[in-house]
Scaffold this active site. Structure first.
Site, PDB file in Angstrom:
ATOM      1  N   CYS A 114       0.488  23.838  -7.118  1.00 40.14           N
ATOM      2  CA  CYS A 114      -0.945  24.054  -6.861  1.00 40.14           C
ATOM      3  C   CYS A 114      -1.191  25.127  -5.806  1.00 40.14           C
ATOM      4  O   CYS A 114      -2.303  25.652  -5.700  1.00 40.14           O
ATOM      5  CB  CYS A 114      -1.599  22.748  -6.428  1.00 40.14           C
ATOM      6  SG  CYS A 114      -1.463  21.506  -7.712  1.00 40.14           S
ATOM      7  N   HIS A 265      -8.498  24.763  -4.025  1.00 38.93           N
ATOM      8  CA  HIS A 265      -7.783  24.189  -5.157  1.00 38.93           C
ATOM      9  C   HIS A 265      -8.574  22.981  -5.686  1.00 38.93           C
ATOM     10  O   HIS A 265      -9.225  22.270  -4.916  1.00 38.93           O
ATOM     11  CB  HIS A 265      -6.380  23.763  -4.716  1.00 38.93           C
ATOM     12  CG  HIS A 265      -5.659  22.996  -5.762  1.00 38.93           C
ATOM     13  ND1 HIS A 265      -5.507  23.491  -7.041  1.00 38.93           N
ATOM     14  CD2 HIS A 265      -5.076  21.769  -5.742  1.00 38.93           C
ATOM     15  CE1 HIS A 265      -4.847  22.593  -7.756  1.00 38.93           C
ATOM     16  NE2 HIS A 265      -4.580  21.544  -6.995  1.00 38.93           N
ATOM     17  N   ASN A 295      -7.717  19.503 -13.146  1.00 35.78           N
ATOM     18  CA  ASN A 295      -6.799  20.224 -12.264  1.00 35.78           C
ATOM     19  C   ASN A 295      -5.905  21.131 -13.123  1.00 35.78           C
ATOM     20  O   ASN A 295      -5.060  20.642 -13.872  1.00 35.78           O
ATOM     21  CB  ASN A 295      -5.959  19.202 -11.486  1.00 35.78           C
ATOM     22  CG  ASN A 295      -4.993  19.851 -10.510  1.00 35.78           C
ATOM     23  OD1 ASN A 295      -4.804  21.069 -10.523  1.00 35.78           O
ATOM     24  ND2 ASN A 295      -4.383  19.032  -9.663  1.00 35.78           N
TER      25      ASN A 295
HETATM   26  N1  COA Z   1      -8.455   4.692 -15.330  1.00 37.38           N
HETATM   27  C1  COA Z   1      -8.734   3.453 -14.947  1.00 37.38           C
HETATM   28  N2  COA Z   1      -8.063   2.817 -13.952  1.00 37.38           N
HETATM   29  C2  COA Z   1      -7.090   3.495 -13.352  1.00 37.38           C
HETATM   30  C3  COA Z   1      -6.729   4.807 -13.728  1.00 37.38           C
HETATM   31  C4  COA Z   1      -7.460   5.398 -14.750  1.00 37.38           C
HETATM   32  N3  COA Z   1      -7.217   6.650 -15.164  1.00 37.38           N
HETATM   33  N4  COA Z   1      -5.720   5.213 -12.934  1.00 37.38           N
HETATM   34  C5  COA Z   1      -5.437   4.193 -12.105  1.00 37.38           C
HETATM   35  N5  COA Z   1      -6.255   3.166 -12.356  1.00 37.38           N
HETATM   36  C6  COA Z   1      -6.329   1.852 -11.685  1.00 37.38           C
HETATM   37  C7  COA Z   1      -5.002   1.444 -11.088  1.00 37.38           C
HETATM   38  O1  COA Z   1      -4.221   0.784 -12.063  1.00 37.38           O
HETATM   39  C8  COA Z   1      -5.432   0.533  -9.980  1.00 37.38           C
HETATM   40  O2  COA Z   1      -5.745  -0.717 -10.527  1.00 37.38           O
HETATM   41  P1  COA Z   1      -5.453  -2.069  -9.694  1.00 37.38           P
HETATM   42  O3  COA Z   1      -6.284  -1.957  -8.456  1.00 37.38           O
HETATM   43  O4  COA Z   1      -5.889  -3.132 -10.637  1.00 37.38           O
HETATM   44  O5  COA Z   1      -3.989  -2.050  -9.422  1.00 37.38           O
HETATM   45  C9  COA Z   1      -6.751   1.155  -9.492  1.00 37.38           C
HETATM   46  O6  COA Z   1      -7.220   1.974 -10.576  1.00 37.38           O
HETATM   47  C10 COA Z   1      -6.593   1.991  -8.254  1.00 37.38           C
HETATM   48  O7  COA Z   1      -5.532   2.884  -8.459  1.00 37.38           O
HETATM   49  P2  COA Z   1      -5.115   3.884  -7.339  1.00 37.38           P
HETATM   50  O8  COA Z   1      -4.004   4.757  -7.847  1.00 37.38           O
HETATM   51  O9  COA Z   1      -4.873   3.119  -6.077  1.00 37.38           O
HETATM   52  O10 COA Z   1      -6.446   4.745  -7.210  1.00 37.38           O
HETATM   53  P3  COA Z   1      -6.890   5.751  -6.097  1.00 37.38           P
HETATM   54  O11 COA Z   1      -8.148   5.331  -5.512  1.00 37.38           O
HETATM   55  O12 COA Z   1      -5.772   6.141  -5.171  1.00 37.38           O
HETATM   56  O13 COA Z   1      -7.235   7.040  -6.980  1.00 37.38           O
HETATM   57  C11 COA Z   1      -6.330   9.160  -7.650  1.00 37.38           C
HETATM   58  C12 COA Z   1      -6.231   7.644  -7.749  1.00 37.38           C
HETATM   59  C13 COA Z   1      -5.206   9.752  -8.424  1.00 37.38           C
HETATM   60  C14 COA Z   1      -7.666   9.601  -8.242  1.00 37.38           C
HETATM   61  C15 COA Z   1      -6.283   9.576  -6.160  1.00 37.38           C
HETATM   62  O14 COA Z   1      -5.240   8.919  -5.512  1.00 37.38           O
HETATM   63  C16 COA Z   1      -6.113  11.067  -6.000  1.00 37.38           C
HETATM   64  O15 COA Z   1      -6.904  11.851  -6.433  1.00 37.38           O
HETATM   65  N6  COA Z   1      -5.048  11.476  -5.302  1.00 37.38           N
HETATM   66  C17 COA Z   1      -4.738  12.873  -5.169  1.00 37.38           C
HETATM   67  C18 COA Z   1      -4.144  13.338  -6.445  1.00 37.38           C
HETATM   68  C19 COA Z   1      -3.970  14.794  -6.514  1.00 37.38           C
HETATM   69  O16 COA Z   1      -4.674  15.525  -5.861  1.00 37.38           O
HETATM   70  N7  COA Z   1      -3.033  15.245  -7.324  1.00 37.38           N
HETATM   71  C20 COA Z   1      -2.774  16.592  -7.563  1.00 37.38           C
HETATM   72  C21 COA Z   1      -2.290  17.231  -6.333  1.00 37.38           C
HETATM   73  S1  COA Z   1      -2.325  18.908  -6.443  1.00 37.38           S
END
Ligand code: COA
Length: 338
Positions: A114, A265, A295
């Site tokens: 990224c 980004h 992304n």
């Molecule tokens: N749809 C529905 N539910 C989902 C899901 C989806 N696509 N992805 C995960 N979940 C669920 C999980 O299973 C979890 O359920 P649970 O509470 O029953 O266990 C819940 O949602 C929370 O998951 P979690 O991974 O803790 O969510 P989060 O609040 O951390 O959000 C991201 C996830 C990925 C959106 C967030 O962490 C993020 O954006 N991080 C940065 C990622 C990034 O920038 N990546 C690229 C870098 S360049």
């Protein structure tokens, strides 16, 4: 003051087929509400089965070359950033070079995910200042869709990524007044490999024990799909982007309020809002495209630049500040007057 480099042409390309969040609901057991709330993403473009990363890169490159008012034969170097290469080797830059029909020019592939575009323009700037090259094409291109786990197992990662490409052409420029003349004012580049496994694609890989880089077991475990610790990535992204942007502004004597357009980004709308909150930025100056493209990794910044220009949000002479964070971990920032 001397010779600097400037962006003289911008282009981007996304494949035509759009996948709305609702199209992913059944595929991955997700929901439009979850995706919009947690990420800001509403849709993304994914390629048809025949297209590759170098195909998208080609379209964006041709547009950037045209925008620069150049012939493609004027290009003397290609720098290409991608984490989704056409093949493991050679680099996708070589495939792009062949498609552009530019034999013999310098080609460099970079693997900074990224942060690839910021690393790319920084490298181009140094080649230009050395006097060795004059028209450098810097491209970020990704085909994520063919490498995502599109089952419920992969939903935490797969809803985030889109396919696309962005490109710029950079040229030497005489800089007399560094505050006013269009040029790349600074880039700051960082990495911390102890977090490499917080966001990575493990397989295939030479680091697996055994005589092959690939096995049925690795595939059954899904290790050929990206693995991410989303919460760790989120926290580090906000911290590092804010830190790097602050340092870049300090170095160039620029105040946040002087900036006309922030091109960050596009990993998560909430990351960019948080950076704005931490630094006290005017959020209306942040040009986000994640809603429509997801992304697109190395492509987000040049794609965003092209979209900002088309939307009338970025004009020649404007001051642009950019920051990115991604797998590696890698991160960085850049400031340029367009
Ligand atoms: N749809 C529905 N539910 C989902 C899901 C989806 N696509 N992805 C995960 N979940 C669920 C999980 O299973 C979890 O359920 P649970 O509470 O029953 O266990 C819940 O949602 C929370 O998951 P979690 O991974 O803790 O969510 P989060 O609040 O951390 O959000 C991201 C996830 C990925 C959106 C967030 O962490 C993020 O954006 N991080 C940065 C990622 C990034 O920038 N990546 C690229 C870098 S360049």
């Amino acid at each position: 003051m001397g010779i600097g480099s400037r962006i003289v042409g911008v282009g981007s390309y996304v494949p035509p087929k759009i996948y709305e969040n609702k199209d992913l609901e059944e595929m991955m057991d997700t929901s439009n509400e979850w995706i919009v709330q947690r990420t800001g993403i509403e849709r993304r473009h994914w390629v048809d089965p025949k297209s590759s990363t170098s195909d998208l890169a080609l379209e964006a490159s041709l547009k950037a070359i045209k925008d620069a008012g150049l012939e493609k034969t004027d290009i003397d170097m290609i720098i290409l950033g991608t984490l989704s290469p056409d093949h493991d080797f050679p680099g996708t830059g070589c495939f792009l070079q062949a498609k552009l029909d530019l034999p013999e020019i310098t080609v460099l592939d970079i693997r900074q995910q990224c942060t690839g575009f910021i690393y790319g323009i920084s490298i181009a700037d140094k080649f230009i200042k050395s006097g060795s090259h004059k028209n450098i094409l810097v491209v970020g291109a990704e085909v994520h869709s063919k490498g995502l786990d599109k089952t419920p197992r992969g939903r935490g990662v797969s809803v985030l990524f889109g396919d696309g490409a962005g490109a710029v052409v950079m040229q030497p420029v005489e800089v007399n007044d560094p505050k006013k003349d269009p040029h790349l004012m600074t880039t700051r580049l960082h990495a911390d490999g102890k977090y490499a496994k917080e966001l990575w694609l493990p397989a295939p890989g030479m680091a697996f024990e055994g005589s092959e880089r690939w096995s049925e077991e690795l595939m059954a475990e899904g290790l050929h799909y990206p693995q991410m610790n989303g919460k760790v990535v989120f926290v580090h992204a906000v911290k590092r982007m804010a830190e790097s942007l602050t340092a870049a502004c300090k170095e160039t004597g620029i105040k946040f309020e002087d900036v006309d357009c922030f091109l960050f980004h596009q990993a998560n709308l909430r990351i960019n809002s948080k950076v704005a909150e931490v630094l006290g930025l005017d959020e209306s100056k942040i040009f986000n495209t994640i809603q429509d493209f997801g992304n697109t990794t190395a492509a987000t910044i040049p794609l965003g630049m092209d979209e900002a220009i088309k939307a009338g949000k970025l004009k020649k002479g404007d001051l642009v500040a950019s920051a990115a964070f991604g797998s590696g971990f890698t991160w960085g920032s850049a400031i340029w007057r367009y």
